[in-house]
Design a protein around this motif. Structure first.
Motif, PDB file in Angstrom:
ATOM      1  N   CYS A 123      33.666  36.427  31.618  1.00 19.91           N
ATOM      2  CA  CYS A 123      33.269  37.166  32.815  1.00 19.91           C
ATOM      3  C   CYS A 123      32.085  38.071  32.523  1.00 19.91           C
ATOM      4  O   CYS A 123      32.008  38.677  31.460  1.00 19.91           O
ATOM      5  CB  CYS A 123      34.432  38.025  33.321  1.00 19.91           C
ATOM      6  SG  CYS A 123      36.028  37.159  33.394  1.00 19.91           S
ATOM      7  N   PHE A 170      33.432  41.975  38.090  1.00 19.26           N
ATOM      8  CA  PHE A 170      32.999  40.883  37.222  1.00 19.26           C
ATOM      9  C   PHE A 170      32.948  39.565  38.002  1.00 19.26           C
ATOM     10  O   PHE A 170      33.563  39.438  39.072  1.00 19.26           O
ATOM     11  CB  PHE A 170      33.971  40.706  36.050  1.00 19.26           C
ATOM     12  CG  PHE A 170      33.886  41.769  34.993  1.00 19.26           C
ATOM     13  CD1 PHE A 170      32.808  41.824  34.116  1.00 19.26           C
ATOM     14  CD2 PHE A 170      34.896  42.720  34.856  1.00 19.26           C
ATOM     15  CE1 PHE A 170      32.743  42.796  33.129  1.00 19.26           C
ATOM     16  CE2 PHE A 170      34.844  43.692  33.873  1.00 19.26           C
ATOM     17  CZ  PHE A 170      33.763  43.739  33.010  1.00 19.26           C
ATOM     18  N   HIS A 171      32.251  38.597  37.428  1.00 16.29           N
ATOM     19  CA  HIS A 171      32.257  37.242  37.962  1.00 16.29           C
ATOM     20  C   HIS A 171      32.601  36.281  36.826  1.00 16.29           C
ATOM     21  O   HIS A 171      32.101  36.438  35.711  1.00 16.29           O
ATOM     22  CB  HIS A 171      30.901  36.868  38.560  1.00 16.29           C
ATOM     23  CG  HIS A 171      30.499  37.739  39.721  1.00 16.29           C
ATOM     24  ND1 HIS A 171      31.058  37.623  40.973  1.00 16.29           N
ATOM     25  CD2 HIS A 171      29.604  38.754  39.794  1.00 16.29           C
ATOM     26  CE1 HIS A 171      30.528  38.523  41.775  1.00 16.29           C
ATOM     27  NE2 HIS A 171      29.638  39.229  41.078  1.00 16.29           N
ATOM     28  N   ILE A 172      33.443  35.315  37.091  1.00 21.13           N
ATOM     29  CA  ILE A 172      33.821  34.328  36.074  1.00 21.13           C
ATOM     30  C   ILE A 172      32.695  33.312  35.943  1.00 21.13           C
ATOM     31  O   ILE A 172      32.347  32.636  36.913  1.00 21.13           O
ATOM     32  CB  ILE A 172      35.142  33.628  36.456  1.00 21.13           C
ATOM     33  CG1 ILE A 172      36.270  34.658  36.570  1.00 21.13           C
ATOM     34  CG2 ILE A 172      35.499  32.565  35.410  1.00 21.13           C
ATOM     35  CD1 ILE A 172      37.559  34.100  37.150  1.00 21.13           C
ATOM     36  N   ILE A 219      39.570  40.110  38.820  1.00 22.11           N
ATOM     37  CA  ILE A 219      38.286  40.117  38.128  1.00 22.11           C
ATOM     38  C   ILE A 219      37.155  40.387  39.101  1.00 22.11           C
ATOM     39  O   ILE A 219      36.244  41.187  38.829  1.00 22.11           O
ATOM     40  CB  ILE A 219      38.092  38.770  37.387  1.00 22.11           C
ATOM     41  CG1 ILE A 219      39.074  38.698  36.200  1.00 22.11           C
ATOM     42  CG2 ILE A 219      36.657  38.604  36.916  1.00 22.11           C
ATOM     43  CD1 ILE A 219      39.190  37.338  35.575  1.00 22.11           C
ATOM     44  N   GLU A 220      37.216  39.747  40.263  1.00 24.42           N
ATOM     45  CA  GLU A 220      36.204  39.982  41.289  1.00 24.42           C
ATOM     46  C   GLU A 220      36.272  41.418  41.792  1.00 24.42           C
ATOM     47  O   GLU A 220      35.245  42.079  41.985  1.00 24.42           O
ATOM     48  CB  GLU A 220      36.398  38.998  42.449  1.00 24.42           C
ATOM     49  CG  GLU A 220      36.142  37.550  42.090  1.00 24.42           C
ATOM     50  CD  GLU A 220      34.677  37.261  41.808  1.00 24.42           C
ATOM     51  OE1 GLU A 220      33.804  37.977  42.366  1.00 24.42           O
ATOM     52  OE2 GLU A 220      34.391  36.336  41.032  1.00 24.42           O
ATOM     53  N   ASP A 259      41.982  35.807  39.072  1.00 23.67           N
ATOM     54  CA  ASP A 259      40.602  35.700  39.543  1.00 23.67           C
ATOM     55  C   ASP A 259      40.259  36.813  40.531  1.00 23.67           C
ATOM     56  O   ASP A 259      39.172  37.398  40.485  1.00 23.67           O
ATOM     57  CB  ASP A 259      40.363  34.350  40.206  1.00 23.67           C
ATOM     58  CG  ASP A 259      40.496  33.180  39.235  1.00 23.67           C
ATOM     59  OD1 ASP A 259      41.251  33.318  38.250  1.00 23.67           O
ATOM     60  OD2 ASP A 259      39.855  32.143  39.445  1.00 23.67           O
TER      61      ASP A 259
END
Length: 313
Positions: A312, A292-294, A287-288, A284
């Motif tokens: 994402c 990106f955001h989940i 990704i941040e 996570d």
């Protein structure tokens, strides 16, 4: 305005429950814990590894007699037909109907229809089902389980996604393919590519390993499909894509570092606005960091082994 209503029935293993619901949300915008779903959105049941049947509702009524009267309106011309009762198992809170009673229901409806019945090779198949005290009749589409035939590939890896998971991931990434360009830049032997291409999804593949690229091309050709698979690192992807699918390489088998995982996600951010990531690790924070955001997620299980599926944007 679309006034059509579709009823979908599902068959899934307990370990696939969350993955199936994520696919539902991608297709329909909502999910259900039930094995039956109603929607105005038409999805070919062959697409999903979990869908069993799709009933396009033509008539509905509070009593079966209402259905038997309404079917007289159908003009089938010279087409042959058969009727199938879908209540072969419990559908949500509606209990299954026994075999003799289902055959009786099918006969009652079939005798009122204007056409030639053919139980073996009908030109048209209709379904009837009762749900929550109401009856529905319509055109029936039954899944052919196309994914099942993709299980035996000329080239296989023990760590590759199963065909069921790969097909669901392709649907989650591209639920409605029209006008969508997709890429799998770490495609391996092409498990996701085969499923996506077989559903008409516009997708290309890429991998840094020349040997697996050759295996991917052979797997695609083996099933009579056509797809573009190139060799090279994700850093050399120059075109833009609507969605990217990344089955993250595993530490155990590729010795990939956390920094290399992060770099893959950062590179994807450069050429796509949406990415669906499959990972055995919790990433996570990567990704941040990549920008990106989940927006949705699930866990796909197989026994004690789990993979996270992350959407994402």
């Amino acid at each position: 305005m679309n006034n059509k209503e579709f009823i979908y029935t599902y068959i899934r293993h307990r370990d696939e429950h969350d993955l199936c619901r994520l696919e539902m949300r991608s297709f329909f915008g909502f999910d259900t814990s039930s094995n039956v779903l109603k929607s105005s959105i038409a999805i070919d049941p062959n697409r999903s590894p979990f869908m069993n049947e799709r009933l396009e509702v033509l008539y509905a009524g509070e009593q079966l007699e209402e259905i038997t009267k309404q079917v007289e309106q159908l003009d089938l011309g010279a087409s042959t037909f058969k009727v199938v009762c879908l209540n072969t198992a419990d559908l949500d809170a509606t209990k299954k109907i026994g075999h003799p009673e289902r055959r009786k229901i099918e006969r009652e409806i079939g005798l009122r229809m204007n056409g030639e019945p053919d139980l073996d090779q009908p030109e048209m198949v209709f379904g009837v089902v009762t749900l929550d005290g109401k009856w529905y009749f319509g055109k029936l589409a039954i899944s052919d389980n196309i994914w099942f035939h993709h299980q035996q590939k000329p080239h296989m890896y023990s760590t590759a996604l199963s065909t069921r998971v790969a097909r669901a991931v392709a649907n989650i990434a591209v639920p409605h393919p029209e006008g969508v360009r997709a890429i799998d830049p770490c495609c391996g032997i092409g498990t996701v590519l085969v499923e996506a291409l077989s559903m008409g999804i516009n997708i290309v593949g890429r991998d840094i390993n020349r040997r697996v690229v050759l295996g991917s091309r052979k797997n695609i050709a083996h099933f009579g499909l056509e797809g573009d698979v190139t060799t090279g690192p994700i850093a050399e992807v120059n075109d833009e894509y609507d969605v990217t699918i990344i089955d993250m390489p595993y530490n155990l088998f590729t010795h990939i570092t956390a920094d290399e995982q992060l770099e893959i996600i950062k590179e994807a951010r450069r050429f796509t606005k949406k990415v669906v990531i499959v990972t055995i690790d919790t990433i996570d924070h990567m990704i941040e960091e990549a920008g990106f955001h989940i927006i949705d997620r699930c866990v796909a299980k197989k026994g004690t082994f789990s993979r996270q599926i992350l959407i994402c944007e």
